[in-house]
Design an enzyme around this catalytic site. Structure first.
Site, PDB file in Angstrom:
ATOM      1  N   TYR A 130      -6.792  12.546 -16.004  1.00 50.38           N
ATOM      2  CA  TYR A 130      -5.529  13.230 -15.675  1.00 50.38           C
ATOM      3  C   TYR A 130      -4.461  12.868 -16.702  1.00 50.38           C
ATOM      4  O   TYR A 130      -4.544  11.828 -17.360  1.00 50.38           O
ATOM      5  CB  TYR A 130      -5.044  12.909 -14.250  1.00 50.38           C
ATOM      6  CG  TYR A 130      -4.978  11.446 -13.864  1.00 50.38           C
ATOM      7  CD1 TYR A 130      -3.898  10.648 -14.209  1.00 50.38           C
ATOM      8  CD2 TYR A 130      -6.001  10.869 -13.112  1.00 50.38           C
ATOM      9  CE1 TYR A 130      -3.834   9.318 -13.814  1.00 50.38           C
ATOM     10  CE2 TYR A 130      -5.946   9.538 -12.717  1.00 50.38           C
ATOM     11  CZ  TYR A 130      -4.858   8.770 -13.071  1.00 50.38           C
ATOM     12  OH  TYR A 130      -4.795   7.460 -12.694  1.00 50.38           O
ATOM     13  N   ASP A 155      -4.114  -6.417  -1.883  1.00 50.09           N
ATOM     14  CA  ASP A 155      -5.509  -6.742  -2.203  1.00 50.09           C
ATOM     15  C   ASP A 155      -5.956  -8.083  -1.602  1.00 50.09           C
ATOM     16  O   ASP A 155      -7.143  -8.277  -1.354  1.00 50.09           O
ATOM     17  CB  ASP A 155      -5.712  -6.786  -3.725  1.00 50.09           C
ATOM     18  CG  ASP A 155      -6.096  -5.415  -4.296  1.00 50.09           C
ATOM     19  OD1 ASP A 155      -6.024  -4.413  -3.549  1.00 50.09           O
ATOM     20  OD2 ASP A 155      -6.469  -5.350  -5.492  1.00 50.09           O
ATOM     21  N   ARG A 198       0.708   2.663 -14.328  1.00 48.25           N
ATOM     22  CA  ARG A 198       0.898   1.487 -13.478  1.00 48.25           C
ATOM     23  C   ARG A 198       2.148   0.711 -13.827  1.00 48.25           C
ATOM     24  O   ARG A 198       2.876   0.258 -12.962  1.00 48.25           O
ATOM     25  CB  ARG A 198      -0.243   0.486 -13.711  1.00 48.25           C
ATOM     26  CG  ARG A 198      -1.384   0.705 -12.903  1.00 48.25           C
ATOM     27  CD  ARG A 198      -2.571  -0.029 -13.462  1.00 48.25           C
ATOM     28  NE  ARG A 198      -3.647   0.489 -12.693  1.00 48.25           N
ATOM     29  CZ  ARG A 198      -4.024   0.005 -11.526  1.00 48.25           C
ATOM     30  NH1 ARG A 198      -3.475  -1.060 -11.034  1.00 48.25           N
ATOM     31  NH2 ARG A 198      -4.962   0.579 -10.857  1.00 48.25           N
TER      32      ARG A 198
HETATM   33  P1  FAD Z   1      -2.447  -7.495  -7.723  1.00 48.77           P
HETATM   34  O1  FAD Z   1      -2.020  -6.319  -8.475  1.00 48.77           O
HETATM   35  O2  FAD Z   1      -3.735  -8.131  -8.068  1.00 48.77           O
HETATM   36  O3  FAD Z   1      -1.269  -8.565  -7.844  1.00 48.77           O
HETATM   37  C1  FAD Z   1      -1.445  -9.925  -7.509  1.00 48.77           C
HETATM   38  C2  FAD Z   1      -0.381 -10.722  -8.236  1.00 48.77           C
HETATM   39  O4  FAD Z   1      -0.429 -12.075  -7.782  1.00 48.77           O
HETATM   40  C3  FAD Z   1      -0.603 -10.762  -9.750  1.00 48.77           C
HETATM   41  O5  FAD Z   1       0.608 -10.491 -10.403  1.00 48.77           O
HETATM   42  C4  FAD Z   1      -1.102 -12.178 -10.010  1.00 48.77           C
HETATM   43  O6  FAD Z   1      -0.750 -12.662 -11.292  1.00 48.77           O
HETATM   44  C5  FAD Z   1      -0.395 -12.949  -8.893  1.00 48.77           C
HETATM   45  N1  FAD Z   1      -1.086 -14.174  -8.488  1.00 48.77           N
HETATM   46  C6  FAD Z   1      -2.423 -14.320  -8.281  1.00 48.77           C
HETATM   47  N2  FAD Z   1      -2.698 -15.579  -7.891  1.00 48.77           N
HETATM   48  C7  FAD Z   1      -1.518 -16.242  -7.844  1.00 48.77           C
HETATM   49  C8  FAD Z   1      -1.145 -17.572  -7.504  1.00 48.77           C
HETATM   50  N3  FAD Z   1      -2.074 -18.485  -7.124  1.00 48.77           N
HETATM   51  N4  FAD Z   1       0.159 -17.936  -7.540  1.00 48.77           N
HETATM   52  C9  FAD Z   1       1.099 -17.011  -7.903  1.00 48.77           C
HETATM   53  N5  FAD Z   1       0.806 -15.733  -8.243  1.00 48.77           N
HETATM   54  C10 FAD Z   1      -0.476 -15.353  -8.208  1.00 48.77           C
HETATM   55  N6  FAD Z   1      -4.908   2.059  -6.295  1.00 48.77           N
HETATM   56  C11 FAD Z   1      -4.239   3.210  -5.985  1.00 48.77           C
HETATM   57  O7  FAD Z   1      -3.437   3.211  -5.047  1.00 48.77           O
HETATM   58  N7  FAD Z   1      -4.442   4.373  -6.693  1.00 48.77           N
HETATM   59  C12 FAD Z   1      -5.308   4.430  -7.746  1.00 48.77           C
HETATM   60  O8  FAD Z   1      -5.471   5.493  -8.371  1.00 48.77           O
HETATM   61  C13 FAD Z   1      -6.032   3.239  -8.096  1.00 48.77           C
HETATM   62  N8  FAD Z   1      -6.898   3.239  -9.134  1.00 48.77           N
HETATM   63  C14 FAD Z   1      -7.549   2.092  -9.475  1.00 48.77           C
HETATM   64  C15 FAD Z   1      -8.428   2.113 -10.562  1.00 48.77           C
HETATM   65  C16 FAD Z   1      -9.117   0.959 -10.937  1.00 48.77           C
HETATM   66  C17 FAD Z   1     -10.086   1.026 -12.093  1.00 48.77           C
HETATM   67  C18 FAD Z   1      -8.899  -0.259 -10.212  1.00 48.77           C
HETATM   68  C19 FAD Z   1      -9.614  -1.520 -10.617  1.00 48.77           C
HETATM   69  C20 FAD Z   1      -8.008  -0.289  -9.131  1.00 48.77           C
HETATM   70  C21 FAD Z   1      -7.338   0.877  -8.742  1.00 48.77           C
HETATM   71  N9  FAD Z   1      -6.439   0.885  -7.661  1.00 48.77           N
HETATM   72  C22 FAD Z   1      -5.790   2.044  -7.326  1.00 48.77           C
HETATM   73  C23 FAD Z   1      -6.239  -0.332  -6.846  1.00 48.77           C
HETATM   74  C24 FAD Z   1      -4.940  -1.099  -7.193  1.00 48.77           C
HETATM   75  O9  FAD Z   1      -4.895  -1.358  -8.570  1.00 48.77           O
HETATM   76  C25 FAD Z   1      -4.846  -2.415  -6.434  1.00 48.77           C
HETATM   77  O10 FAD Z   1      -5.258  -2.239  -5.107  1.00 48.77           O
HETATM   78  C26 FAD Z   1      -3.402  -2.940  -6.447  1.00 48.77           C
HETATM   79  O11 FAD Z   1      -2.950  -3.111  -7.753  1.00 48.77           O
HETATM   80  C27 FAD Z   1      -3.291  -4.251  -5.663  1.00 48.77           C
HETATM   81  O12 FAD Z   1      -1.972  -4.745  -5.761  1.00 48.77           O
HETATM   82  P2  FAD Z   1      -1.620  -6.209  -5.249  1.00 48.77           P
HETATM   83  O13 FAD Z   1      -0.169  -6.409  -5.568  1.00 48.77           O
HETATM   84  O14 FAD Z   1      -2.073  -6.423  -3.869  1.00 48.77           O
HETATM   85  O15 FAD Z   1      -2.512  -7.199  -6.140  1.00 48.77           O
END
Ligand code: FAD
Length: 427
Positions: free
Chosen positions: A217, A294, A109
């Site tokens: 993996y 997310d 990641r």
């Molecule tokens: P996040 O990664 O949650 O990023 C949100 C960001 O916003 C963070 O940096 C946080 O600090 C910041 N933030 C939050 N609130 C505030 C605020 N109020 N003000 C300013 N900043 C803020 N996905 C895949 O595609 N392949 C996989 O194999 C996979 N495996 C997974 C395995 C596990 C066990 C899990 C739990 C998840 C997996 N996922 C996988 C899903 C994936 O990790 C998430 O869907 C993805 O990381 C979401 O990214 P994002 O940027 O939307 O959210």
């Protein structure tokens, strides 16, 4: 013309969704500002599976070669029964690459996050840490955010990429996260520590078992080995707050096959992830505030598409920006309302399909008793070269709803004939 120095887009959240979107929009010539709550940009956790619908986008961004150097391109994806370790289905990932034109790969990641961080820096994205956004509101022709220290910022578009516990989602939609009662443990260890565990170094292997599963993996050019152990927590089912603790991990995997059993003691025990998603919603665009990643569609991770959906969101938005500017907008002016409508029209339905399929997939993986045997019989009967399973997920990301392939619908369990000899294996 926009005020000099004022961003065209503010993105809240510098995870994989926020940063990939920021670099995609900056590549279109927009001024993008990312506000991240944490003191540093980074990612917690271990491996991530990246399917062809995402490696296609990485290639377009010029990041695929570097991603492949940092990660691993496995040979097969194999599903096994976690109790008797019998093979249920094998997908040849070389064939998959020939089908879709791009590889299925796995990457750490933090390496993928680092690639997007560098891409943002190169594209001139304004990256700011220690910024907690606490409120959002629409203004005339844009949106305004308020930060924890009280100051406000404005832009024609605000993208909330603030993850599962999104403040924007709370304010604009107000729904709750949905607990699955399952918890994930992760570990990435030097490969030498697991060579004698009966692992398949070149494959992604998923062991599916009653109320549990286990994923393995190799990572980082094959030097590391990633493991994910997921199980249903009895304490969660009993309504306790402190659920998913390491004692439950050990109990959940008792009775699993040797390779899984040897993997469990290696899991990190100081951190675990209670697995939550949210119900799909139809509206992600609220004036000039838009949900992404997310924040818009947190899945259970059984389809391994969560981070990918976030990356696709940013790509789709950037493509519509490009299209709508090319059709006559001048300078950095974008027809945001049209771009956002196009984004929502195609992404909401695709992500709804992934979210609901991930829930159904989880149920299928975790079956016990006769249903487990029925599942195994169905899985063993599937022709992996029948790509109806994967076209709607791994094919090119749609820009318009009519480009979405039909969705594959799982076969009902009742249609499976379970042989008598198999029933004997169950108990
Ligand atoms: P996040 O990664 O949650 O990023 C949100 C960001 O916003 C963070 O940096 C946080 O600090 C910041 N933030 C939050 N609130 C505030 C605020 N109020 N003000 C300013 N900043 C803020 N996905 C895949 O595609 N392949 C996989 O194999 C996979 N495996 C997974 C395995 C596990 C066990 C899990 C739990 C998840 C997996 N996922 C996988 C899903 C994936 O990790 C998430 O869907 C993805 O990381 C979401 O990214 P994002 O940027 O939307 O959210």
């Amino acid at each position: 013309p926009p005020t000099e120095g004022r961003p065209d887009v503010i993105i809240v959240g510098g995870g994989i969704g926020g940063l990939s979107t920021a670099s995609a929009l900056a590549r279109e010539g927009l001024r993008v500002r990312v506000l991240e709550r944490a003191p540093e940009f980074g990612e917690v956790g271990a491996g991530l599976q990246i399917a062809p619908n995402c490696t296609r986008i990485l290639d377009e961004y010029g990041l695929l070669d570097e991603a492949k150097e940092l990660g691993v391109v496995p040979e097969n994806m194999v599903m096994r029964d976690a109790l008797d370790s019998r093979e249920l289905i094998r997908l040849d990932l070389g064939e998959l690459e020939r089908r879709y034109g791009f590889p299925y790969m796995v990457i750490h990641r933090s390496d993928l996050h680092g690639l997007f961080l560098r891409a943002c820096r190169e594209a001139g994205v304004d990256l700011v840490t220690d910024q907690t956004v606490v409120d959002y509101e629409n203004t005339d022709g844009g949106a305004r955010i308020t930060l924890a220290d009280g100051h406000t910022e404005e832009a024609p578009l605000v993208i909330a990429a603030d993850g599962l516990r999104s403040v924007a989602r709370q304010k604009l939609v107000g729904d709750d996260v949905v607990s699955s009662d399952y918890v994930a443990y992760r570990a990435a260890v030097p490969i030498d520590e697991v060579r004698d565990n009966g692992i398949a170094e070149k494959d992604v292997t998923v062991y599916v078992g009653p109320r549990c599963h286990f994923v393995q993996y190799a990572l980082r050019g094959g030097d590391m080995f990633n493991q994910v152990a997921v199980f249903q927590s009895p304490k969660a089912l009993a309504g306790k707050d402190d659920w998913g603790t390491p004692d439950e991990l050990d109990a959940a995997f008792e009775g699993t096959c040797e390779t899984v059993g040897k993997g469990i003691p290696l899991m990190w025990r100081d951190r675990w992830w209670q697995m939550m998603d949210r119900d799909p919603i139809d509206t992600w665009v609220h004036g000039r505030i838009v949900l992404l990643g997310d924040a818009a569609h947190p899945p259970l991770q059984y389809m391994a598409q969560g981070a990918i959906m976030a990356i696709e969101d940013g790509w789709v938005l950037a493509r519509h920006v490009s299209r709508l500017r090319a059709e006559g907008a001048a300078g950095s002016a974008v027809d945001w309302d049209a771009a956002l409508a196009a984004y929502e029209a195609v992404r909401v339905e695709h992500c709804r399909r992934i979210l609901t399929t991930a829930r159904a997939w989880g149920e299928l993986w975790h079956l016990d008793g006769t249903e487990r045997l029925q599942r195994n019989a169905i899985m063993r009967g599937i022709d992996p070269a029948e790509y109806a399973f994967t076209d709607w997920v791994y094919g090119p990301t749609a820009l318009f709803p009519d480009e979405e392939p039909p969705m594959f619908r799982p076969i009902p369990l009742a249609s499976a004939d379970v042989e008598q000899s198999e029933t004997a294996v169950s108990d």
